[in-house]
Scaffold this motif. Structure first.
Motif, PDB file in Angstrom:
ATOM      1  N   THR A  39      82.871   3.796  75.863  1.00  0.00           N
ATOM      2  CA  THR A  39      84.087   3.890  76.677  1.00  0.00           C
ATOM      3  C   THR A  39      83.874   3.431  78.115  1.00  0.00           C
ATOM      4  O   THR A  39      84.837   3.216  78.844  1.00  0.00           O
ATOM      5  N   ASN A  40      82.623   3.289  78.512  1.00  0.00           N
ATOM      6  CA  ASN A  40      82.330   2.813  79.862  1.00  0.00           C
ATOM      7  C   ASN A  40      82.127   1.304  79.934  1.00  0.00           C
ATOM      8  O   ASN A  40      81.920   0.769  81.035  1.00  0.00           O
ATOM      9  N   THR A  41      82.164   0.628  78.803  1.00  0.00           N
ATOM     10  CA  THR A  41      82.026  -0.821  78.834  1.00  0.00           C
ATOM     11  C   THR A  41      83.276  -1.433  79.474  1.00  0.00           C
ATOM     12  O   THR A  41      84.390  -0.910  79.332  1.00  0.00           O
ATOM     13  N   GLU A  42      83.075  -2.535  80.170  1.00  0.00           N
ATOM     14  CA  GLU A  42      84.171  -3.150  80.918  1.00  0.00           C
ATOM     15  C   GLU A  42      85.326  -3.565  80.016  1.00  0.00           C
ATOM     16  O   GLU A  42      86.500  -3.351  80.352  1.00  0.00           O
ATOM     17  N   SER A  43      85.010  -4.138  78.848  1.00  0.00           N
ATOM     18  CA  SER A  43      86.067  -4.626  77.956  1.00  0.00           C
ATOM     19  C   SER A  43      86.923  -3.490  77.419  1.00  0.00           C
ATOM     20  O   SER A  43      88.153  -3.610  77.319  1.00  0.00           O
ATOM     21  N   ARG A  70      87.359  -0.416  78.831  1.00  0.00           N
ATOM     22  CA  ARG A  70      88.119   0.152  79.948  1.00  0.00           C
ATOM     23  C   ARG A  70      89.313  -0.738  80.310  1.00  0.00           C
ATOM     24  O   ARG A  70      90.430  -0.244  80.506  1.00  0.00           O
ATOM     25  N   ASN A  71      89.059  -2.032  80.354  1.00  0.00           N
ATOM     26  CA  ASN A  71      90.142  -2.956  80.694  1.00  0.00           C
ATOM     27  C   ASN A  71      91.250  -2.930  79.651  1.00  0.00           C
ATOM     28  O   ASN A  71      92.437  -3.015  79.989  1.00  0.00           O
ATOM     29  N   ARG A  72      90.859  -2.812  78.388  1.00  0.00           N
ATOM     30  CA  ARG A  72      91.858  -2.786  77.318  1.00  0.00           C
ATOM     31  C   ARG A  72      92.719  -1.539  77.402  1.00  0.00           C
ATOM     32  O   ARG A  72      93.951  -1.593  77.263  1.00  0.00           O
ATOM     33  N   ILE A 113      93.278   0.366  80.055  1.00  0.00           N
ATOM     34  CA  ILE A 113      94.074   0.334  81.276  1.00  0.00           C
ATOM     35  C   ILE A 113      95.243  -0.641  81.160  1.00  0.00           C
ATOM     36  O   ILE A 113      96.359  -0.357  81.608  1.00  0.00           O
ATOM     37  N   SER A 114      94.990  -1.789  80.519  1.00  0.00           N
ATOM     38  CA  SER A 114      96.062  -2.781  80.385  1.00  0.00           C
ATOM     39  C   SER A 114      97.196  -2.283  79.496  1.00  0.00           C
ATOM     40  O   SER A 114      98.363  -2.628  79.704  1.00  0.00           O
ATOM     41  N   GLU A 152      96.421   2.552  84.588  1.00  0.00           N
ATOM     42  CA  GLU A 152      95.094   3.004  85.032  1.00  0.00           C
ATOM     43  C   GLU A 152      94.877   4.506  84.848  1.00  0.00           C
ATOM     44  O   GLU A 152      93.896   4.924  84.230  1.00  0.00           O
ATOM     45  N   GLY A 180      95.123   5.514  81.151  1.00  0.00           N
ATOM     46  CA  GLY A 180      94.041   4.877  80.399  1.00  0.00           C
ATOM     47  C   GLY A 180      92.712   5.561  80.620  1.00  0.00           C
ATOM     48  O   GLY A 180      91.949   5.787  79.676  1.00  0.00           O
TER      49      GLY A 180
END
Length: 314
Positions: free
Chosen positions: A30-34, A36-38, A40-41, A45, A48
């Motif tokens: 859950t801390n990976t950028e992809s 988190r970005n998914r 949040i998008s 924010e 998410g």
């Protein structure tokens, strides 16, 4: 030959990448950028980040859910969250159910989380559409049923008024009804016998003879794990869900959210949120949702309701 080798190499790279993703802890995932970005998008924010924290907390405290692939947990929970449904088993909107996939040799290939909508989830989504004046589904108890005219859709019942007496009475059937704001009305009745045959035909996780032995107390304690399907553990809940699926899918107004939930029910969700069906559909055999989707796998169901109430922090 080079094209074939390149394709095989590409597939291996994808498989290795997926294996690496699912082998890390849920906190790392859950801390990976992809990821988190998914989140949040899709959710914004604040919502998410709360959602991701909830997943981490829920998986960390549930050994059954922790066995599932990170991707299947995330995708199933994300669908429930996007539909604004509660993950609490007490509310019964939806569940994430661990499923073991085995190959023909009996080896466990993977454990994935399957999204299963509860009958109360169907009711919630129908109410939110703003089209329904009334929607209900209920067990019919022994002594209540008088007659049902399937042509005029008229049912005659003699309700047991005492709550405790009714609760103790044997269930003999199921009745579902909805009415639109414009007065259009549809109802459906199925006897317990019809529902047993329906489950036996369309659910791969259910066997009628085994269910009857279970009800008679003839299953050894050491074998009880084989009967963890919702159809065994809570037949009436699954029956009521079946009634609503039949009623709404055939005659109901289906909002975008209802359609999404209907199509994703009883499935493992891919990264593109497209459903991959594990079990045979609970309903409607004419729909192209068949076990052929996973021809090389047999499915063993080790099902427990997963309490993900930590996700509902909004």
């Amino acid at each position: 030959m080079n094209k074939l080798n390149n394709k095989q190499e590409l597939m291996k790279q994808v498989q290795d990448k997926q294996a690496k993703i699912d082998s890390c802890s849920i906190g790392q995932f859950t801390n990976t950028e992809s990821v988190r970005n998914r989140a949040i998008s899709l959710l914004g924010e604040n919502r998410g980040l709360k959602f991701l924290a909830g997943i981490t907390s829920a998986v960390s405290t549930n050994s059954n859910l922790a066995e599932c692939t990170n991707t299947s947990i995330f995708n199933g929970a994300l669908l429930g969250e996007s539909l604004n449904l509660s993950p609490s088993p007490q509310l019964g909107h939806y569940y994430l159910v661990p499923y073991k996939k085995k190959d023909k040799q009996g080896n466990v290939v993977s454990v994935t989380a399957q999204f299963q909508l509860g009958y109360k989830g169907y009711i919630q989504l129908a109410i939110r559409s703003g089209q329904y004046k009334k929607i209900n589904v209920i067990e019919v108890k022994d002594g209540e049923f008088v007659s049902y005219d399937m042509f005029d859709e008229e049912i005659t019942l003699n309700p047991i008024k005492n709550y405790e007496e009714r609760k103790r009475a044997k269930t003999i059937g199921y009745y579902a009804i909805f009415e639109y704001l414009n007065g259009f009305r549809k109802c459906l009745y199925m006897s317990k016998e019809e529902m047993l045959e329906h489950a036996n035909t369309y659910s791969q996780a259910f066997n009628r003879k085994s269910y009857e032995l279970l009800q008679q107390g003839k299953i050894a304690e050491k074998d009880m794990w084989k009967y963890s399907s919702f159809w065994y553990k809570n037949f009436d809940e699954m029956a009521k869900k079946t009634m609503l699926r039949q009623l709404i899918s055939k005659w109901g107004i289906m909002s975008v959210d209802i359609q999404k939930a209907f199509e994703s029910d009883m499935s493992e969700l891919n990264d593109d949120m497209k459903p991959n069906y594990i079990d045979n559909p609970t309903e409607i055999p004419q729909e192209p949702i068949q076990q052929e989707d996973i021809p090389d796998a047999e499915v063993e169901t080790d099902i427990q309701q997963v309490d993900m109430n930590a996700l509902l922090n909004n």
